[in-house]
Scaffold this motif. Structure first.
Motif, PDB file in Angstrom:
ATOM      1  N   PRO A  96       0.808  -1.233   0.000  1.00  0.00           N
ATOM      2  CA  PRO A  96       0.000   0.000   0.000  1.00  0.00           C
ATOM      3  C   PRO A  96       0.837   1.277   0.000  1.00  0.00           C
ATOM      4  O   PRO A  96       0.389   2.311  -0.491  1.00  0.00           O
ATOM      5  CB  PRO A  96      -0.832  -0.115   1.285  1.00  0.00           C
ATOM      6  N   ASP A  97       2.073   1.205   0.539  1.00  0.00           N
ATOM      7  CA  ASP A  97       2.907   2.410   0.543  1.00  0.00           C
ATOM      8  C   ASP A  97       3.630   2.611  -0.791  1.00  0.00           C
ATOM      9  O   ASP A  97       4.397   3.564  -0.943  1.00  0.00           O
ATOM     10  CB  ASP A  97       3.934   2.351   1.678  1.00  0.00           C
ATOM     11  N   GLY A  98       3.386   1.722  -1.762  1.00  0.00           N
ATOM     12  CA  GLY A  98       3.974   1.892  -3.091  1.00  0.00           C
ATOM     13  C   GLY A  98       5.456   1.590  -3.149  1.00  0.00           C
ATOM     14  O   GLY A  98       6.144   2.004  -4.088  1.00  0.00           O
ATOM     15  N   ILE A  99       5.988   0.857  -2.180  1.00  0.00           N
ATOM     16  CA  ILE A  99       7.430   0.612  -2.100  1.00  0.00           C
ATOM     17  C   ILE A  99       7.817  -0.769  -2.642  1.00  0.00           C
ATOM     18  O   ILE A  99       8.809  -0.923  -3.332  1.00  0.00           O
ATOM     19  CB  ILE A  99       7.914   0.754  -0.642  1.00  0.00           C
ATOM     20  N   ASN A 100       7.046  -1.791  -2.293  1.00  0.00           N
ATOM     21  CA  ASN A 100       7.425  -3.169  -2.644  1.00  0.00           C
ATOM     22  C   ASN A 100       6.588  -3.713  -3.792  1.00  0.00           C
ATOM     23  O   ASN A 100       5.370  -3.802  -3.700  1.00  0.00           O
ATOM     24  CB  ASN A 100       7.230  -4.090  -1.434  1.00  0.00           C
ATOM     25  N   TYR A 101       7.270  -4.111  -4.874  1.00  0.00           N
ATOM     26  CA  TYR A 101       6.624  -4.710  -6.043  1.00  0.00           C
ATOM     27  C   TYR A 101       7.106  -6.164  -6.130  1.00  0.00           C
ATOM     28  O   TYR A 101       8.299  -6.402  -6.292  1.00  0.00           O
ATOM     29  CB  TYR A 101       7.032  -3.980  -7.322  1.00  0.00           C
ATOM     30  N   THR A 102       6.166  -7.095  -6.041  1.00  0.00           N
ATOM     31  CA  THR A 102       6.534  -8.512  -6.095  1.00  0.00           C
ATOM     32  C   THR A 102       6.068  -9.125  -7.404  1.00  0.00           C
ATOM     33  O   THR A 102       4.951  -8.890  -7.855  1.00  0.00           O
ATOM     34  CB  THR A 102       5.910  -9.269  -4.911  1.00  0.00           C
ATOM     35  N   PHE A 103       6.986  -9.904  -8.016  1.00  0.00           N
ATOM     36  CA  PHE A 103       6.679 -10.537  -9.302  1.00  0.00           C
ATOM     37  C   PHE A 103       6.894 -12.048  -9.192  1.00  0.00           C
ATOM     38  O   PHE A 103       7.967 -12.502  -8.780  1.00  0.00           O
ATOM     39  CB  PHE A 103       7.583  -9.988 -10.405  1.00  0.00           C
ATOM     40  N   ASP A 104       5.862 -12.798  -9.576  1.00  0.00           N
ATOM     41  CA  ASP A 104       6.012 -14.258  -9.689  1.00  0.00           C
ATOM     42  C   ASP A 104       6.312 -14.561 -11.147  1.00  0.00           C
ATOM     43  O   ASP A 104       5.529 -14.215 -12.046  1.00  0.00           O
ATOM     44  CB  ASP A 104       4.714 -14.951  -9.251  1.00  0.00           C
ATOM     45  N   LEU A 105       7.439 -15.195 -11.369  1.00  0.00           N
ATOM     46  CA  LEU A 105       7.903 -15.408 -12.739  1.00  0.00           C
ATOM     47  C   LEU A 105       7.180 -16.578 -13.406  1.00  0.00           C
ATOM     48  O   LEU A 105       6.819 -17.560 -12.750  1.00  0.00           O
ATOM     49  CB  LEU A 105       9.408 -15.689 -12.749  1.00  0.00           C
ATOM     50  N   LYS A 106       7.038 -16.461 -14.712  1.00  0.00           N
ATOM     51  CA  LYS A 106       6.492 -17.579 -15.488  1.00  0.00           C
ATOM     52  C   LYS A 106       7.536 -18.708 -15.464  1.00  0.00           C
ATOM     53  O   LYS A 106       8.746 -18.460 -15.412  1.00  0.00           O
ATOM     54  CB  LYS A 106       6.271 -17.144 -16.948  1.00  0.00           C
ATOM     55  N   ARG A 107       7.052 -19.932 -15.549  1.00  0.00           N
ATOM     56  CA  ARG A 107       7.972 -21.081 -15.547  1.00  0.00           C
ATOM     57  C   ARG A 107       8.345 -21.470 -16.966  1.00  0.00           C
ATOM     58  O   ARG A 107       7.606 -21.197 -17.910  1.00  0.00           O
ATOM     59  CB  ARG A 107       7.310 -22.295 -14.876  1.00  0.00           C
ATOM     60  N   ASP A 118      15.232 -17.730 -14.524  1.00  0.00           N
ATOM     61  CA  ASP A 118      14.760 -17.810 -13.150  1.00  0.00           C
ATOM     62  C   ASP A 118      15.043 -16.504 -12.425  1.00  0.00           C
ATOM     63  O   ASP A 118      15.473 -15.524 -13.035  1.00  0.00           O
ATOM     64  CB  ASP A 118      15.396 -19.010 -12.419  1.00  0.00           C
ATOM     65  N   ALA A 119      14.790 -16.476 -11.136  1.00  0.00           N
ATOM     66  CA  ALA A 119      14.907 -15.237 -10.359  1.00  0.00           C
ATOM     67  C   ALA A 119      16.330 -14.688 -10.380  1.00  0.00           C
ATOM     68  O   ALA A 119      16.541 -13.465 -10.350  1.00  0.00           O
ATOM     69  CB  ALA A 119      14.431 -15.475  -8.923  1.00  0.00           C
ATOM     70  N   ASP A 120      17.302 -15.571 -10.414  1.00  0.00           N
ATOM     71  CA  ASP A 120      18.695 -15.103 -10.441  1.00  0.00           C
ATOM     72  C   ASP A 120      18.956 -14.235 -11.674  1.00  0.00           C
ATOM     73  O   ASP A 120      19.672 -13.227 -11.605  1.00  0.00           O
ATOM     74  CB  ASP A 120      19.670 -16.292 -10.467  1.00  0.00           C
ATOM     75  N   ASP A 121      18.365 -14.619 -12.783  1.00  0.00           N
ATOM     76  CA  ASP A 121      18.548 -13.833 -14.017  1.00  0.00           C
ATOM     77  C   ASP A 121      17.914 -12.452 -13.876  1.00  0.00           C
ATOM     78  O   ASP A 121      18.468 -11.455 -14.344  1.00  0.00           O
ATOM     79  CB  ASP A 121      17.936 -14.559 -15.221  1.00  0.00           C
ATOM     80  N   LEU A 149      16.893  -5.186  -4.536  1.00  0.00           N
ATOM     81  CA  LEU A 149      16.628  -6.329  -5.425  1.00  0.00           C
ATOM     82  C   LEU A 149      16.591  -7.581  -4.547  1.00  0.00           C
ATOM     83  O   LEU A 149      17.621  -8.033  -4.068  1.00  0.00           O
ATOM     84  CB  LEU A 149      17.729  -6.452  -6.479  1.00  0.00           C
ATOM     85  N   ILE A 150      15.408  -8.128  -4.367  1.00  0.00           N
ATOM     86  CA  ILE A 150      15.236  -9.227  -3.409  1.00  0.00           C
ATOM     87  C   ILE A 150      14.757 -10.478  -4.111  1.00  0.00           C
ATOM     88  O   ILE A 150      13.747 -10.450  -4.831  1.00  0.00           O
ATOM     89  CB  ILE A 150      14.225  -8.824  -2.313  1.00  0.00           C
ATOM     90  N   LYS A 151      15.503 -11.565  -3.894  1.00  0.00           N
ATOM     91  CA  LYS A 151      15.069 -12.851  -4.439  1.00  0.00           C
ATOM     92  C   LYS A 151      14.286 -13.568  -3.356  1.00  0.00           C
ATOM     93  O   LYS A 151      14.805 -13.851  -2.290  1.00  0.00           O
ATOM     94  CB  LYS A 151      16.300 -13.672  -4.847  1.00  0.00           C
ATOM     95  N   HIS A 155      11.572 -18.460  -8.259  1.00  0.00           N
ATOM     96  CA  HIS A 155      10.603 -17.949  -9.236  1.00  0.00           C
ATOM     97  C   HIS A 155       9.856 -16.715  -8.744  1.00  0.00           C
ATOM     98  O   HIS A 155       8.768 -16.413  -9.220  1.00  0.00           O
ATOM     99  CB  HIS A 155       9.602 -19.055  -9.604  1.00  0.00           C
ATOM    100  N   SER A 156      10.453 -16.014  -7.825  1.00  0.00           N
ATOM    101  CA  SER A 156       9.776 -14.831  -7.306  1.00  0.00           C
ATOM    102  C   SER A 156      10.801 -13.791  -6.863  1.00  0.00           C
ATOM    103  O   SER A 156      11.807 -14.116  -6.210  1.00  0.00           O
ATOM    104  CB  SER A 156       8.877 -15.222  -6.121  1.00  0.00           C
TER     105      SER A 156
END
Lengths: 544, 345
Positions: A96-107, A118-121, A149-151, A155-156
């Motif tokens: 809600p504070d607009g700081i953290n954007y989380t992405f689940d990667l396609k497999r 993968d997430a490392d890339d 940059l947080i792994k 896949h996320s």
């Protein structure tokens, strides 16, 4: 008659040439599955972390992919590409504070060398952008640093911004945010702080529908071929070849002969190809770019708003649109252009009013005790159109009593003028010019991508070219960058729009279209174009 | 003076000439009031840190003589011409890519100049003040006054566009160095025609020859008129010499008088012009290369100038200077070979 050469030698030369000509005519000059484009430009770099120009960018956007992108020709509807969903507060992927954007990667998304993304890339791709610190990296580093940059797992990933930035989603669509293979880059130079990676400048291993086939050493052409392991809909073409041909007439001849399937023709020269058999001239799509004449708001005479308003009113927009741009474009009021979220369509652009312009100047001159014409110099770089626009501006200003000297400069020299001299603190620096012919291409289709041209803290080249100062405008634009309140953002954009329209730091000349000129057998050429991303070749095909 | 000594002396003199050339070019290119670092860093949107990094790498904040020192140090010690901020490669790599294309184009242009210009000049002299002479002189005047770009466009229309429109097939391709769907030959010399011949690559050979004909002919026109006129006037000069009259008086056939006794001497001034023309064509192929999409030094030079790419400008100028001086030397040697009366030095 033939002197040193006897008849036998001449006969051999002629027969040889005839054989060459005859044999040469048997070669294929056009293949069904191969699209050949000719343009005057040539890419500079193929590394998404380094490239900052359009030609290379269009190649990159077909070979690499970003996590998210646009749907077809839309510049506002964003869709997931390498991820499962776009982060929003509603789906819990955006805090809600607009700081953290989380992405689940396609497999099972493959790179062109067969490796699985993968997430490392993803983490690595952004790390190298930040650490290499090349041209386009500012878009990322303005809100994100390495510690953000947080792994989460293989896949996320989560991007934790160091300050809220509501346009971050749009930033992620820029090619600078393309995902590269960590293994491939590490095997070819890795990351060097504040340096380019030479291998990545000339090689590409992405996840896109095309892979790099060849980039000629002499830079005369670049070709990309279909990637059959693509995770999405496979490209319809086998190959796309983009050739660099600087001469317009040559490009047109090649198009007529079928050596090229599509070529770049500037708007002023479209009559050369209109009506020709087998050739389509399409007015093209709106570009997210605006051209303008910037007036130095810190230097006389344009440091007075009346003079700027007079120049704005004196300009012949109709002539520019109808005769120079051949109707290929539209009027706009900056700092934003049509197609950018927040553009106020109710705001009418200025129309030419020479009498009002003269009145404003009369008032100014009377106050300053000036009797003769005002004198300014307009700087510009040479292009097929800029010379005509400069001449038009000169002619229009002559009509109201502003004598304009035109000065053509090379691009580095023009930048030097706009940058100004450093005579002490930054507040004492002003651009060394009165007027300059420039333009602005939005780095991402969001108001924040174009607002630098009116923000005082971004004065100088690459931002506020007109050295326009309105502290209130700067303040509320800064507020718009961090607020997540959509209605407040819209309110700010509209208010800035009105203020800037009134204060006229720029003569907003035209938001141009990019015309398309191509052979009839090329299909989906118009529909595949996105005003921000360029052309998506995967949906183009040929049908002879 | 012996030939070897002459060559050695001239090659030694090359060094101060090239040093002088670097000093003048370096100074001129660096005193232009412009900030190339901003442009090199990516244009108006490059941030200050990037610009400063570029200034650091290229010593742009140092005094001019210090910048010159760094440039000459890298050139002489490492053979490096510096990294082009535009191409991202070392300038020597760029030159290796672009120079063979221009060299090949110039070679073919010179070939056309020789096989057309010299015989027609001779013929014009033989047929002095007759119709063929007048026609040839008109053509030579056209060659000198016709703009190269106009000729190039005309040739594209005549040999490519019109045949395609009327017969469905061009006679010669209008642009490029080789067909789009023909793989370039294996890189040996960088000259497509030579490399394809050496590797017995028939498609590449015929395609590259077909592609070079129009641009080479366009380029040759720049000097063709001059060669025709010079050859004509030196032939006229020679034909009036006493030994020519003696040869005729001895009963030799006119053909033998002209070609065995006259042409060799008449070639001397023409050879000088040819040598200078070669150097000039190498440096002046810009328009031809632009019209025919020929990826050579001309286009590279234009881009370098527009972006104030100092390393590339210096590299290009050094190369052209070296070629000019070398051509001068070769012409002098050839001169001595053609005319034994001339002593070198």
């Amino acid at each position: 008659m033939l002197g040193l050469l006897n008849k036998k030698v001449i006969a051999i030369i002629i027969v040889f040439l005839l054989i060459v000509v005859a044999y040469n005519t048997t070669f294929e000059t056009n293949k069904d599955g191969v699209l050949v484009l000719e343009t005057p430009a040539t890419p500079r770099y193929l590394d998404p972390a380094t490239n900052y120009e359009t030609t290379g960018g269009n190649i990159i956007s077909n070979v690499y992919e970003t996590l998210i992108s646009y749907n077809g020709s839309s510049t506002s509807e964003i869709i997931p590409v390498l991820v499962e969903a776009i982060p929003t507060v509603e789906n819990g992927l955006l805090s809600p504070d607009g700081i953290n954007y989380t992405f689940d990667l396609k497999r099972n998304v493959k790179f062109h060398n067969g490796d699985i993304m993968d997430a490392d890339d993803v983490i690595y791709s952004f790390t190298r952008v930040i650490r290499m610190h090349q041209g386009p990296s500012w878009m990322v580093t303005q809100v994100l640093n390495e510690s953000g940059l947080i792994k989460n797992d293989d896949h996320s990933v989560t991007f934790r911004l160091y300050k809220p930035y509501s346009a971050f989603i749009f930033v992620l669509t820029h090619t600078v945010c393309s995902i590269v293979s960590k293994d491939v880059v590490e095997a070819h130079g890795g990351i060097e702080d504040n340096s380019m990676n030479e291998w990545m400048n000339t090689h590409m291993v992405g996840t896109g529908p095309f892979k790099l086939k060849e980039w000629a050493e002499d830079r005369s052409f670049i070709s990309i071929e279909r990637f059959d392991g693509y995770h999405g809909t496979k490209a319809l073409l086998d190959e796309v070849i983009i050739k660099s041909v600087s001469e317009l007439t040559t490009r047109i001849i090649n198009l007529e002969l079928g050596y090229a399937d599509a070529v770049y023709v500037p708007p002023t020269m479209l009559d050369e190809v209109r009506g020709k058999d087998g050739i389509v001239v399409n007015e093209g799509a709106m570009r997210l770019a605006g051209y303008f004449i910037c007036m130095n708001c810190q230097r006389p005479p344009f440091n007075d708003v009346r003079v700027r308003q007079a120049a704005t009113l004196a300009f012949d927009y109709e002539f520019l649109m109808d005769y120079i741009y051949q109707g290929l474009g539209q009027r706009y009021v900056g700092p934003w252009v049509h197609g950018i979220y927040g553009y106020n369509d109710d705001l009418d652009p200025y129309e030419q009013d020479v009498e009002e312009a003269k009145d404003l100047l009369k008032e100014y001159k009377a106050e300053k005790g000036i009797s003769g014409d005002l004198e300014v110099t307009l700087y510009y770089t040479m292009s097929e159109i800029s010379d005509l626009v400069a001449q038009l501006f000169k002619s229009n200003m002559d009509d109201i009593g502003i004598e304009v000297t035109l000065q053509f400069l090379s691009w580095p020299s023009l930048l030097e003028k706009v940058k100004g001299k450093d005579v002490g603190t930054k507040d004492e620096v002003i651009g060394e010019f009165e007027a300059a012919l420039l333009g602005w291409l939005s780095d991402y289709p969001h108001p924040d991508g174009m607002s630098p041209i009116v923000k005082w803290d971004l004065r100088g080249p690459g931002g506020n070219n007109a050295w326009y100062r309105n502290d209130y405008v700067s303040q509320i634009l800064n507020e718009s960058e961090v607020t997540t309140n959509e209605s407040r953002k819209l309110e700010i954009y509209h208010e800035v729009h009105e203020i800037v329209a009134e204060e006229c730091p720029y003569v907003w000349t035209i938001q141009p279209n990019t015309p398309f000129v191509f052979r009839k057998w090329v299909k989906n050429y118009v529909e595949s174009y996105n005003p921000f991303m360029g052309r998506y070749y995967a949906t183009v095909y040929k049908d002879k | 003076m012996k030939l070897r000594t002459f060559i050695a002396r001239r090659l030694l003199l090359l060094i101060p000439v090239l040093i002088g050339l670097t000093m003048i070019t370096f100074t001129i290119s660096h005193i232009i009031p412009a900030d190339p670092a901003q442009a090199w860093a990516g244009g108006d949107k490059a941030d200050q840190a990037q610009v400063e990094a570029i200034e650091e790498e290229y010593h742009l904040n140092e005094p001019l003589h210090v910048q010159y020192y760094y440039y000459m140090r890298d050139l002489l010690r490492y053979g490096e011409m510096g990294r082009s901020p535009v191409s991202g490669r070392d300038v020597s790599e760029d030159i290796k890519e672009y120079f063979p294309a221009t060299f090949e184009l110039t070679l073919f242009a010179m070939f056309f100049v020789i096989i057309i210009g010299i015989p027609t000049g001779i013929f014009s002299a033989i047929k002095r003040n007759k119709v063929p002479d007048h026609l040839i002189r008109v053509v030579s005047l056209m060659g000198s006054s016709m703009p190269i770009f106009w000729l190039g466009l005309l040739l594209q229309l005549v040999f490519a566009q019109w045949p395609a429109l009327h017969w469905g097939q061009p006679i010669l391709p209008p642009s490029g160095r080789i067909g789009t769907f023909i793989d370039p030959p294996t890189h040996l010399t960088g000259l497509f025609t030579v490399d394809s011949l050496l590797t017995l690559n028939a498609p590449a050979f015929t395609s590259s020859v077909a592609h070079i004909i129009l641009p080479a002919f366009t380029l040759c026109f720049a000097v063709l008129g001059t060669i025709m006129r010079v050859m004509r006037s030196s032939m006229l000069d020679v034909m009036n010499q006493e030994y020519m009259k003696t040869a005729r008086a001895k009963g030799l056939k006119e053909k033998d008088v002209i070609y065995k006794h006259g042409v060799k001497n008449a070639l001397i001034p023409t050879t000088t012009i040819l040598g200078m023309a070669f150097g000039g064509l190498l440096g002046g192929a810009v328009l031809t290369e632009s019209i025919f999409g020929w990826p050579g030094m001309g286009r590279y030079a234009i881009t370098s100038i527009l972006f104030l790419d100092f390393p590339a400008i210096m590299g290009f100028t050094l190369l052209m200077g070296f070629v000019f001086v070398l051509m001068n030397l070769l012409v002098d040697i050839l001169y001595a070979y053609l005319d034994p009366r001339i002593r070198l030095g």
